[in-house]
Write a protein that holds these residues in place. Structure first.
Motif, short mmCIF file in Angstrom:
data_model
loop_
_atom_site.label_atom_id
_atom_site.label_comp_id
_atom_site.label_asym_id
_atom_site.label_seq_id
_atom_site.Cartn_x
_atom_site.Cartn_y
_atom_site.Cartn_z
N LYS A 55 7.36 -8.99 38.03
CA LYS A 55 8.41 -8.52 38.92
C LYS A 55 7.84 -8.27 40.31
O LYS A 55 6.65 -7.99 40.48
N LEU A 56 8.69 -8.36 41.30
CA LEU A 56 8.30 -8.17 42.69
C LEU A 56 8.04 -6.70 42.96
O LEU A 56 8.87 -5.85 42.67
N ILE A 57 6.86 -6.40 43.54
CA ILE A 57 6.57 -5.01 43.91
C ILE A 57 6.46 -4.83 45.42
O ILE A 57 6.54 -3.72 45.92
N ARG A 58 6.26 -5.96 46.16
CA ARG A 58 6.21 -5.86 47.60
C ARG A 58 6.66 -7.16 48.23
O ARG A 58 6.28 -8.23 47.78
N THR A 65 9.83 -17.96 56.36
CA THR A 65 9.12 -17.85 57.62
C THR A 65 7.62 -17.78 57.39
O THR A 65 7.16 -17.11 56.45
N LYS A 66 6.84 -18.46 58.25
CA LYS A 66 5.39 -18.39 58.14
C LYS A 66 4.92 -16.94 58.21
O LYS A 66 5.33 -16.17 59.07
N GLY A 67 4.06 -16.56 57.27
CA GLY A 67 3.55 -15.19 57.23
C GLY A 67 4.25 -14.32 56.21
O GLY A 67 3.73 -13.26 55.83
N ASN A 68 5.42 -14.73 55.75
CA ASN A 68 6.08 -13.97 54.70
C ASN A 68 5.27 -14.02 53.41
O ASN A 68 4.67 -15.04 53.09
N PHE A 69 5.27 -12.90 52.67
CA PHE A 69 4.60 -12.95 51.38
C PHE A 69 5.28 -12.02 50.38
O PHE A 69 5.98 -11.08 50.75
N TRP A 70 5.06 -12.34 49.11
CA TRP A 70 5.61 -11.60 47.99
C TRP A 70 4.45 -11.26 47.05
O TRP A 70 3.62 -12.12 46.76
N ILE A 71 4.40 -10.04 46.56
CA ILE A 71 3.38 -9.66 45.59
C ILE A 71 4.07 -9.26 44.29
O ILE A 71 4.99 -8.43 44.29
N TYR A 72 3.64 -9.88 43.20
CA TYR A 72 4.22 -9.66 41.89
C TYR A 72 3.18 -9.02 40.96
O TYR A 72 1.99 -9.30 41.07
N GLU A 73 3.68 -8.20 40.07
CA GLU A 73 2.83 -7.65 39.02
C GLU A 73 3.54 -7.76 37.69
O GLU A 73 4.77 -7.77 37.62
#
Length: 218
Positions: A211-214, A29-37
């Protein structure tokens, strides 16, 4: 092994392009995001000299288009942006193309603009907008599944095909790919996306482990 169809049927060409939102194994979906560290390792001198760096990468869906059963998501940033890292991260644009919310193809930056222009042109036919070797997810996932480029599925060494195994974590699938140049693996949770990504180059030092943190879902 599954058979893969790579032509988008004529009925798809007649559908209007619209920006959409919806539920799917990979939530695009537009606006979805994933933050990795995580960390990257890269060669800084001779073959024995390498630097390890902590990194953070954001992957986000900036646009989503639909033609009948084909979804085309514009994604800014993807874990492959960490390959060949040199002191900074450039987030590139990618396309993730979903057919029937079942098969997912990753179109890399070098093809992104030309394919997207075709998608936006309502008079253009979408024949062969994806290539067989761009397939990276094929649902439903299950342990022992092998998928990818048809010509490679019969190789005895198992190289150049994606393989699915179970993870120790609930509802998580471990997906791996080996080739002569490199090894890739990632964990995938349906409804969430990629939760871990690992890349190891077999020659010049180039590695990443994130890895995904958020995860933000509209």
């Amino acid at each position: 092994m599954k058979k893969h169809l790579f032509l988008l049927f004529g009925m798809l060409f007649l559908a209007q392009i619209t920006v959409i939102a919806g539920n799917a194994p990979f939530p695009l979906t537009k606006g979805n995001f994933w933050i990795y560290e995580g960390i990257v390792k890269y060669q800084t001198g001779g073959p024995q000299k390498a630097t390890t760096q902590k990194v953070s990468l954001k992957m986000e869906v900036t646009e989503v288009y639909q033609r009948a059963q084909v979804t085309i998501a514009v994604v800014k940033g993807f874990p492959t942006d960490l390959i060949n890292y040199e002191d900074s991260i450039k987030r590139n644009n990618y396309l993730i193309v979903s057919v029937n919310n079942r098969r997912y193809y990753l179109i890399r930056p070098e093809r992104c603009d030309s394919v997207l222009a075709k998608v936006k042109n309502q008079k253009a036919e979408l024949i062969d907008i994806v290539k067989e070797d761009e397939l990276f997810l094929d649902f439903p996932l299950h342990k022992g599944e092998v998928f990818g480029e048809t010509a490679m599925l019969t190789r005895e060494d198992g190289y150049y095909s994606w393989k699915v195994s179970e993870s120790s974590k609930k509802d998580t699938f471990h997906i791996s790919y080996k080739s002569s140049p490199a090894s890739i693996s990632f964990d995938f949770v349906p409804g969430k996306g990629i939760t871990r990504y690992n890349y190891i180059h077999h020659g010049t030092i180039s590695e990443c482990n994130i890895k995904l943190i958020r995860f933000f879902h509209q």
